[in-house]
Design a protein around this motif. Structure first.
Motif, PDB file in Angstrom:
ATOM      1  N   ASN A 116       0.841  -1.190   0.000  1.00  0.00           N
ATOM      2  CA  ASN A 116       0.000   0.000   0.000  1.00  0.00           C
ATOM      3  C   ASN A 116       0.878   1.242   0.000  1.00  0.00           C
ATOM      4  OD1 ASN A 116      -1.505   2.247   1.846  1.00  0.00           O
ATOM      5  ND2 ASN A 116      -2.974   1.114   0.610  1.00  0.00           N
ATOM      6  N   VAL A 117       0.464   2.245  -0.768  1.00  0.00           N
ATOM      7  CA  VAL A 117       1.159   3.531  -0.808  1.00  0.00           C
ATOM      8  C   VAL A 117       0.128   4.635  -0.668  1.00  0.00           C
ATOM      9  CG1 VAL A 117       2.601   5.095  -2.168  1.00  0.00           C
ATOM     10  CG2 VAL A 117       2.921   2.630  -2.371  1.00  0.00           C
ATOM     11  N   ASN A 118       0.418   5.590   0.207  1.00  0.00           N
ATOM     12  CA  ASN A 118      -0.425   6.778   0.330  1.00  0.00           C
ATOM     13  C   ASN A 118       0.490   7.986   0.153  1.00  0.00           C
ATOM     14  OD1 ASN A 118      -2.011   8.948   1.089  1.00  0.00           O
ATOM     15  ND2 ASN A 118      -3.056   7.827   2.719  1.00  0.00           N
ATOM     16  N   ALA A 119       0.375   8.638  -1.003  1.00  0.00           N
ATOM     17  CA  ALA A 119       1.230   9.795  -1.307  1.00  0.00           C
ATOM     18  C   ALA A 119       0.387  11.047  -1.505  1.00  0.00           C
ATOM     19  CB  ALA A 119       2.067   9.502  -2.549  1.00  0.00           C
ATOM     20  N   LEU A 120      -0.666  11.180  -0.713  1.00  0.00           N
ATOM     21  CA  LEU A 120      -1.622  12.268  -0.891  1.00  0.00           C
ATOM     22  C   LEU A 120      -1.331  13.498  -0.052  1.00  0.00           C
ATOM     23  CD1 LEU A 120      -4.949  10.194  -0.873  1.00  0.00           C
ATOM     24  CD2 LEU A 120      -3.725  11.098  -2.856  1.00  0.00           C
ATOM     25  N   PHE A 121      -0.367  13.391   0.891  1.00  0.00           N
ATOM     26  CA  PHE A 121      -0.219  14.455   1.870  1.00  0.00           C
ATOM     27  C   PHE A 121       1.115  15.185   1.753  1.00  0.00           C
ATOM     28  CE2 PHE A 121      -3.385  11.590   3.543  1.00  0.00           C
ATOM     29  CZ  PHE A 121      -4.353  12.453   4.025  1.00  0.00           C
ATOM     30  N   PRO A 122       1.096  16.512   1.961  1.00  0.00           N
ATOM     31  CA  PRO A 122       2.332  17.300   1.888  1.00  0.00           C
ATOM     32  C   PRO A 122       3.249  17.036   3.076  1.00  0.00           C
ATOM     33  CG  PRO A 122       0.512  18.678   2.613  1.00  0.00           C
ATOM     34  CD  PRO A 122      -0.076  17.346   2.260  1.00  0.00           C
ATOM     35  N   GLY A 123       4.502  17.487   2.950  1.00  0.00           N
ATOM     36  CA  GLY A 123       5.539  17.165   3.920  1.00  0.00           C
ATOM     37  C   GLY A 123       5.288  17.561   5.356  1.00  0.00           C
ATOM     38  N   SER A 124       4.495  18.600   5.601  1.00  0.00           N
ATOM     39  CA  SER A 124       4.261  19.040   6.979  1.00  0.00           C
ATOM     40  C   SER A 124       3.202  18.206   7.699  1.00  0.00           C
ATOM     41  CB  SER A 124       3.826  20.508   6.992  1.00  0.00           C
ATOM     42  OG  SER A 124       2.561  20.657   6.361  1.00  0.00           O
ATOM     43  N   THR A 125       2.555  17.283   6.988  1.00  0.00           N
ATOM     44  CA  THR A 125       1.473  16.491   7.579  1.00  0.00           C
ATOM     45  C   THR A 125       2.020  15.481   8.569  1.00  0.00           C
ATOM     46  OG1 THR A 125       0.308  16.656   5.467  1.00  0.00           O
ATOM     47  CG2 THR A 125      -0.560  15.092   7.071  1.00  0.00           C
ATOM     48  N   ASN A 126       1.376  15.405   9.738  1.00  0.00           N
ATOM     49  CA  ASN A 126       1.768  14.451  10.768  1.00  0.00           C
ATOM     50  C   ASN A 126       1.465  13.028  10.319  1.00  0.00           C
ATOM     51  OD1 ASN A 126       1.068  12.776  13.340  1.00  0.00           O
ATOM     52  ND2 ASN A 126       2.264  14.501  14.073  1.00  0.00           N
ATOM     53  N   ASP A 127       2.371  12.091  10.633  1.00  0.00           N
ATOM     54  CA  ASP A 127       2.201  10.691  10.237  1.00  0.00           C
ATOM     55  C   ASP A 127       0.900  10.086  10.767  1.00  0.00           C
ATOM     56  OD1 ASP A 127       4.680  11.100   9.187  1.00  0.00           O
ATOM     57  OD2 ASP A 127       5.748   9.824  10.599  1.00  0.00           O
ATOM     58  N   HIS A 129      -1.902  11.582  11.318  1.00  0.00           N
ATOM     59  CA  HIS A 129      -3.015  12.083  10.510  1.00  0.00           C
ATOM     60  C   HIS A 129      -3.141  11.276   9.215  1.00  0.00           C
ATOM     61  CE1 HIS A 129      -5.863  14.971   8.822  1.00  0.00           C
ATOM     62  NE2 HIS A 129      -5.135  14.979   7.715  1.00  0.00           N
ATOM     63  N   ILE A 130      -2.001  10.942   8.619  1.00  0.00           N
ATOM     64  CA  ILE A 130      -2.021  10.143   7.392  1.00  0.00           C
ATOM     65  C   ILE A 130      -2.621   8.768   7.664  1.00  0.00           C
ATOM     66  CG2 ILE A 130      -0.584   9.068   5.611  1.00  0.00           C
ATOM     67  CD1 ILE A 130       1.361  11.395   5.938  1.00  0.00           C
ATOM     68  N   TRP A 131      -2.199   8.143   8.763  1.00  0.00           N
ATOM     69  CA  TRP A 131      -2.735   6.820   9.125  1.00  0.00           C
ATOM     70  C   TRP A 131      -4.236   6.896   9.385  1.00  0.00           C
ATOM     71  CZ3 TRP A 131      -2.550   1.876   8.875  1.00  0.00           C
ATOM     72  CH2 TRP A 131      -3.238   1.081   9.789  1.00  0.00           C
ATOM     73  N   ASN A 132      -4.673   7.911  10.100  1.00  0.00           N
ATOM     74  CA  ASN A 132      -6.099   8.041  10.425  1.00  0.00           C
ATOM     75  C   ASN A 132      -6.953   8.271   9.185  1.00  0.00           C
ATOM     76  OD1 ASN A 132      -5.648   7.686  13.162  1.00  0.00           O
ATOM     77  ND2 ASN A 132      -5.513   9.868  13.589  1.00  0.00           N
ATOM     78  N   ASN A 133      -6.335   8.779   8.126  1.00  0.00           N
ATOM     79  CA  ASN A 133      -7.072   9.027   6.891  1.00  0.00           C
ATOM     80  C   ASN A 133      -6.760   7.986   5.807  1.00  0.00           C
ATOM     81  OD1 ASN A 133      -8.566  11.840   6.953  1.00  0.00           O
ATOM     82  ND2 ASN A 133      -6.690  12.030   8.160  1.00  0.00           N
ATOM     83  N   SER A 134      -6.154   6.885   6.234  1.00  0.00           N
ATOM     84  CA  SER A 134      -5.823   5.811   5.298  1.00  0.00           C
ATOM     85  C   SER A 134      -6.953   4.781   5.277  1.00  0.00           C
ATOM     86  CB  SER A 134      -4.513   5.147   5.736  1.00  0.00           C
ATOM     87  OG  SER A 134      -4.318   3.935   5.051  1.00  0.00           O
ATOM     88  N   ASN A 135      -7.170   4.177   4.110  1.00  0.00           N
ATOM     89  CA  ASN A 135      -8.192   3.129   4.041  1.00  0.00           C
ATOM     90  C   ASN A 135      -7.694   1.780   4.552  1.00  0.00           C
ATOM     91  OD1 ASN A 135      -6.475   2.402   1.987  1.00  0.00           O
ATOM     92  ND2 ASN A 135      -7.964   2.653   0.334  1.00  0.00           N
ATOM     93  N   VAL A 136      -6.382   1.679   4.840  1.00  0.00           N
ATOM     94  CA  VAL A 136      -5.806   0.414   5.304  1.00  0.00           C
ATOM     95  C   VAL A 136      -6.409   0.000   6.640  1.00  0.00           C
ATOM     96  CG1 VAL A 136      -3.694  -0.777   5.991  1.00  0.00           C
ATOM     97  CG2 VAL A 136      -3.659   0.809   4.071  1.00  0.00           C
ATOM     98  N   SER A 137      -6.493   0.944   7.583  1.00  0.00           N
ATOM     99  CA  SER A 137      -7.024   0.633   8.914  1.00  0.00           C
ATOM    100  C   SER A 137      -8.455   0.100   8.833  1.00  0.00           C
ATOM    101  CB  SER A 137      -6.986   1.884   9.800  1.00  0.00           C
ATOM    102  OG  SER A 137      -7.491   1.597  11.073  1.00  0.00           O
ATOM    103  N   ASN A 138      -9.304   0.777   8.059  1.00  0.00           N
ATOM    104  CA  ASN A 138     -10.695   0.330   7.925  1.00  0.00           C
ATOM    105  C   ASN A 138     -10.794  -1.038   7.266  1.00  0.00           C
ATOM    106  OD1 ASN A 138     -11.624   2.702   9.068  1.00  0.00           O
ATOM    107  ND2 ASN A 138     -11.827   3.738   7.096  1.00  0.00           N
ATOM    108  N   MET A 139      -9.946  -1.266   6.255  1.00  0.00           N
ATOM    109  CA  MET A 139      -9.957  -2.536   5.551  1.00  0.00           C
ATOM    110  C   MET A 139      -9.562  -3.692   6.475  1.00  0.00           C
ATOM    111  SD  MET A 139      -7.706  -3.676   2.246  1.00  0.00           S
ATOM    112  CE  MET A 139      -6.200  -3.738   3.238  1.00  0.00           C
TER     113      MET A 139
END
Length: 203
Positions: A116-127, A129-139
Motif C-alpha cells: 500500500n502507498v499513500n502519497a496524498l499528503f504534503p511534507g508538513s502532515t503528521n504521520d 493524521h495520514i494513518w487516520n485518513n488511510s483506508n488500510v485501517s478500515n480494511m
C-alpha cells in the motif's frame, strides 16, 4: 504472513545508536560531566540522551510516536497554486527539516513487496493524521470482523494497538515483554530497508 508498517526503532532511531553503544558512551563521558548537587539537577544519563536525540533529529522536541513515513523531496511548488487542482498551499509542503516534500506512507511485507502507498499528503502532515485518513485501517478492521485474523501489521508506539496492528510494549517489565519488543523491532526494520531500496532505485 507478517506485514510491516512504515515505522522505526525507538532506541536506534531516536538516538541513532544501539542501547549497548549508548550505555558505553554514557560511561565514557561520566568523568568529564560535572554533576550538580542541586535537587533539580539533571543526571548524566538524561543529559547524554537529550544531546543524542538532538543530534539525531535536529530538534529538542520529542517527535510524536516516532512514526516513520518517508519524505520524498520535491521542487518547491508555486506559491500561486490553483487550490482547486491542488488543495495544499506551498508552505504545507515544507517538512520539519525545512525542505519541500511529500510525506509518503508505505506498507510492505517481509519480502519488501509494497502492499500500500499513500502519497496524498504534503511534507508538513503528521504521520498519525495520514494513518487516520488511510483506508488500510478500515480494511483490516473489516477483515478481522469477518475472521480473517492470521496476519498482522507491525507499527511503532505512535500507532494504536489493535488486534491486527501490533505495537511495542511501552514499559516492558518481564523477559517475555523485552523479547517481544526486540523481535517486533527486528521485523519492523524491514520497512526501513524497503524505503532505502526504493530511494536508491529512484534517485
Amino acid at each position: 504472513m507478517t506485514e510491516t508498517m512504515a515505522t522505526s526503532s525507538t532506541a536506534t532511531w531516536n538516538f541513532r545508536l544501539s542501547k549497548e553503544t549508548t550505555r558505553y558512551l554514557i560511561n565514557l563521558l561520566k568523568p568529564y560531566i560535572v554533576v550538580d548537587s542541586r535537587l533539580s539537577s539533571i543526571d548524566i544519563q538524561t543529559k547524554v540522551l537529550v544531546a543524542l536525540n538532538f543530534f539525531a533529529t535536529g530538534s529538542y522536541q520529542t517527535s510524536v510516536g516516532h512514526l516513520d513515513c518517508t519524505h520524498i523531496a520535491i521542487v518547491s511548488p508555486s506559491k500561486n497554486l490553483d487550490l482547486v487542482e491542488n488543495r495544499y498551499p506551498e508552505y504545507m509542503y515544507v517538512n520539519r527539516k525545512s525542505y519541500h516534500s511529500i510525506n509518503v506512507h508505505l506498507v510492505c511485507d517481509s519480502n519488501l513487496k509494497v502492499l500500500n502507498v499513500n502519497a496524498l499528503f504534503p511534507g508538513s502532515t503528521n504521520d498519525v493524521h495520514i494513518w487516520n485518513n488511510s483506508n488500510v485501517s478500515n480494511m483490516l478492521e473489516e477483515l478481522h470482523t469477518h475472521d480473517y485474523s492470521d496476519y498482522f501489521l507491525l507499527g511503532d508506539s505512535g500507532y494504536p494497538l489493535r488486534p491486527w496492528l501490533l505495537t511495542p510494549i511501552a514499559q516492558p517489565t518481564t523477559a517475555a515483554e523485552e523479547n517481544y519488543n526486540k523481535n517486533q523491532m527486528h521485523v519492523r526494520s524491514v520497512i526501513e530497508r524497503c524505503n532505502r531500496v526504493l530511494k536508491m532505485r529512484f534517485r
